[in-house]
Motif scaffolding. Structure first.
Motif, short mmCIF file in Angstrom:
data_model
loop_
_atom_site.label_atom_id
_atom_site.label_comp_id
_atom_site.label_asym_id
_atom_site.label_seq_id
_atom_site.Cartn_x
_atom_site.Cartn_y
_atom_site.Cartn_z
N GLY A 1 1.89 8.30 -1.60
CA GLY A 1 1.37 7.90 -0.34
C GLY A 1 0.83 6.43 -0.71
O GLY A 1 0.63 5.64 0.33
N HIS A 2 0.43 5.88 -1.78
CA HIS A 2 0.38 4.40 -2.13
C HIS A 2 1.56 3.63 -1.41
O HIS A 2 2.72 3.97 -1.62
N PHE A 3 1.42 2.16 -1.51
CA PHE A 3 2.70 1.34 -1.32
C PHE A 3 2.11 0.19 -2.10
O PHE A 3 0.96 -0.09 -2.72
N ALA A 4 3.24 -0.86 -1.97
CA ALA A 4 2.83 -2.10 -2.69
C ALA A 4 3.28 -3.13 -1.67
O ALA A 4 3.97 -3.09 -0.63
N ALA A 5 2.51 -4.37 -2.11
CA ALA A 5 2.76 -5.76 -1.15
C ALA A 5 3.50 -6.81 -1.83
O ALA A 5 3.03 -7.03 -2.94
N LEU A 6 4.60 -7.17 -1.48
CA LEU A 6 5.28 -8.19 -2.14
C LEU A 6 5.35 -9.32 -1.48
O LEU A 6 5.17 -9.60 -0.17
N THR A 7 5.26 -10.36 -2.08
CA THR A 7 5.47 -11.88 -1.66
C THR A 7 6.90 -11.98 -0.78
O THR A 7 7.90 -11.43 -1.32
N ALA A 8 6.85 -13.07 0.09
CA ALA A 8 8.12 -13.15 1.02
C ALA A 8 8.99 -13.86 -0.10
O ALA A 8 8.80 -14.54 -1.31
N PRO A 9 10.40 -13.59 0.18
CA PRO A 9 11.54 -14.35 -0.64
C PRO A 9 11.21 -15.77 -0.72
O PRO A 9 10.71 -16.46 0.18
N ALA A 10 11.58 -16.19 -1.81
CA ALA A 10 11.36 -17.86 -2.11
C ALA A 10 12.19 -18.55 -0.96
O ALA A 10 13.48 -18.08 -0.59
N GLY A 11 11.62 -19.58 -0.53
CA GLY A 11 12.16 -20.36 0.51
C GLY A 11 12.05 -19.90 2.10
O GLY A 11 12.24 -20.69 2.90
N SER A 12 11.31 -18.84 1.96
CA SER A 12 11.07 -18.07 3.45
C SER A 12 9.81 -18.85 4.11
O SER A 12 9.01 -19.36 3.14
N VAL A 13 9.95 -19.00 5.36
CA VAL A 13 8.76 -19.59 5.91
C VAL A 13 7.75 -18.47 6.20
O VAL A 13 6.57 -19.05 6.68
N ASP A 14 7.85 -17.42 5.98
CA ASP A 14 6.85 -16.32 6.03
C ASP A 14 5.86 -16.31 4.83
O ASP A 14 6.46 -16.06 3.69
N VAL A 15 4.75 -16.72 4.93
CA VAL A 15 3.61 -16.70 4.06
C VAL A 15 3.05 -15.32 3.74
O VAL A 15 2.36 -15.32 2.85
N LEU A 16 3.15 -14.28 4.45
CA LEU A 16 2.59 -13.17 4.54
C LEU A 16 3.37 -12.21 3.37
O LEU A 16 4.51 -12.53 3.26
N ARG A 17 2.60 -11.05 2.81
CA ARG A 17 3.46 -10.30 1.68
C ARG A 17 4.06 -9.07 2.86
O ARG A 17 3.69 -9.31 3.83
N HIS A 18 4.82 -8.47 2.07
CA HIS A 18 5.73 -7.38 3.07
C HIS A 18 5.34 -5.99 2.22
O HIS A 18 5.52 -5.89 0.99
N ALA A 19 4.84 -5.16 3.15
CA ALA A 19 4.63 -3.82 2.40
C ALA A 19 5.71 -3.12 2.25
O ALA A 19 6.65 -3.01 3.28
N VAL A 20 5.89 -2.40 1.41
CA VAL A 20 7.20 -1.51 0.87
C VAL A 20 6.62 -0.07 0.18
O VAL A 20 5.45 -0.23 -0.38
N PRO A 21 7.32 1.01 0.52
CA PRO A 21 6.73 2.07 -0.16
C PRO A 21 7.12 2.23 -1.43
O PRO A 21 7.98 1.76 -2.12
N VAL A 22 6.19 3.02 -2.19
CA VAL A 22 6.21 3.28 -3.59
C VAL A 22 6.68 4.63 -3.71
O VAL A 22 5.99 5.81 -3.29
N LEU A 23 7.66 4.89 -4.34
CA LEU A 23 8.38 6.21 -4.33
C LEU A 23 7.74 7.04 -5.52
O LEU A 23 7.68 8.44 -5.25
N ARG A 24 7.45 6.40 -6.62
CA ARG A 24 7.13 7.30 -7.79
C ARG A 24 6.57 6.43 -8.78
O ARG A 24 7.24 5.18 -9.09
N ALA A 25 5.95 6.95 -9.98
CA ALA A 25 5.68 6.25 -11.17
C ALA A 25 6.11 7.05 -12.19
O ALA A 25 6.33 8.29 -12.25
N ASP A 26 6.83 6.33 -13.25
CA ASP A 26 7.46 6.83 -14.29
C ASP A 26 7.03 6.16 -15.60
O ASP A 26 7.76 4.89 -15.94
N GLY A 27 6.07 6.45 -16.38
CA GLY A 27 5.66 5.77 -17.50
C GLY A 27 5.12 4.44 -17.21
O GLY A 27 3.95 4.61 -16.69
N ASP A 28 5.70 3.24 -17.65
CA ASP A 28 5.11 1.97 -17.13
C ASP A 28 6.03 1.41 -16.13
O ASP A 28 5.71 0.12 -15.64
N THR A 29 6.59 2.05 -15.40
CA THR A 29 7.50 1.74 -14.06
C THR A 29 7.17 2.20 -12.75
O THR A 29 6.63 3.26 -12.95
#
Length: 267
Positions: free
Chosen positions: A37-65
């Motif tokens: 149910g948790h999600f992650a927020a990523l910065t916009a791609p380099a060069g984008s005019v969008d300064v906000l982060r983008h929320a994406v689903p987290v599917l699972r955790a496995d060890g350190d990934t």
């Protein structure tokens, strides 16, 4: 809300995953704190005019990934905040849970199902989409349970959604004698499933499908009306108070409005 970390995460793998890309990043601290149910927020791609982060689903955790679900392959390093949001709660005792997922929103339900099964619960899936090509996680769900029902709007796979999806969910809940509903779908299907679950006395937990422009609560771009335990409706932020809510308390008919009876609406 989770206890997130801000990290520069290395991308260690990408692959096609249905209509999206599954991206694996190395982030040990965030992986240790992840819950379905948790999600992650990523910065916009380099060069984008969008300064906000983008929320994406987290599917699972496995060890350190962590496995993320993205629309396209990312650069080799990602600036992210994770884990964010409120995860799906676990039942106090083993039960029978119906998991409703629509399109790629269904992704986090697979890890949730594994967690429920490990705790002794039974699970069943209803996976829905506009068409067969948009269904997500079908084979993975079938590896976890024989009870997988497919719904498509165009009838190209499984049963057609039709004009009365609440009746379909009522039948599914009744056939399973389910006491829990977990949903990650659009508001139409989720509202229908919650109505069926509530009528049967089943508890529902739903991830609200909302735009999360920043993912951290700063922009106030994801507010929605939710009825609190005291019966008063208030506007809350999907990214911090949610995205998982008690389904019976969400004002499904007012997601894109400010209902007149919401606290502070007339001020």
């Amino acid at each position: 809300m989770a206890n997130p970390v801000v990290v520069r995460a290395e991308v260690v793998g990408t692959r096609a995953d249905g209509p999206a890309r599954r991206v694996t990043v190395r982030c040990a601290t965030a992986a240790a704190r992840f819950r379905p149910g948790h999600f992650a927020a990523l910065t916009a791609p380099a060069g984008s005019v969008d300064v906000l982060r983008h929320a994406v689903p987290v599917l699972r955790a496995d060890g350190d990934t962590l496995d993320l679900l993205l629309p396209a392959d990312p650069p080799p390093l990602l600036d992210l905040i994770a884990p964010l949001g409120t995860p799906y709660p676990q039942p106090d005792a083993p039960g029978c849970a119906l998991l409703l997922g629509e399109d790629t929103q269904a992704g986090p339900l697979l890890a949730l199902a594994e967690q429920l099964l490990a705790a002794g619960s039974q699970v069943a899936f209803v996976l829905a989409a506009e068409s067969a090509g948009r269904l997500y996680g079908v084979e993975a769900a079938r590896e976890l349970t024989a009870d997988v029902l497919l719904l498509t709007a165009d009838g190209s796979a499984g049963l057609p959604i039709g004009d009365d999806p609440a009746a379909l969910f009522d039948q599914a809940l009744g056939a399973l004698d389910a006491d829990l509903l977990y949903a990650a779908a659009g508001p139409g299907l989720t509202a229908a499933a919650v109505a069926a679950a509530t009528a049967r006395g089943a508890r529902s937990w739903t991830a609200v499908a909302a735009e999360l422009p920043c993912g951290t609560g700063l922009c106030l771009g994801c507010v929605l009306p939710v009825r609190d335990a005291d019966g008063v409706s208030r506007l809350v932020r999907a990214c911090t108070e949610g995205p998982v809510f008690d389904g019976a308390r969400v004002r499904w008919g007012g997601l894109d409005t400010v209902p007149a009876d919401v606290e502070g609406a007339g001020e």
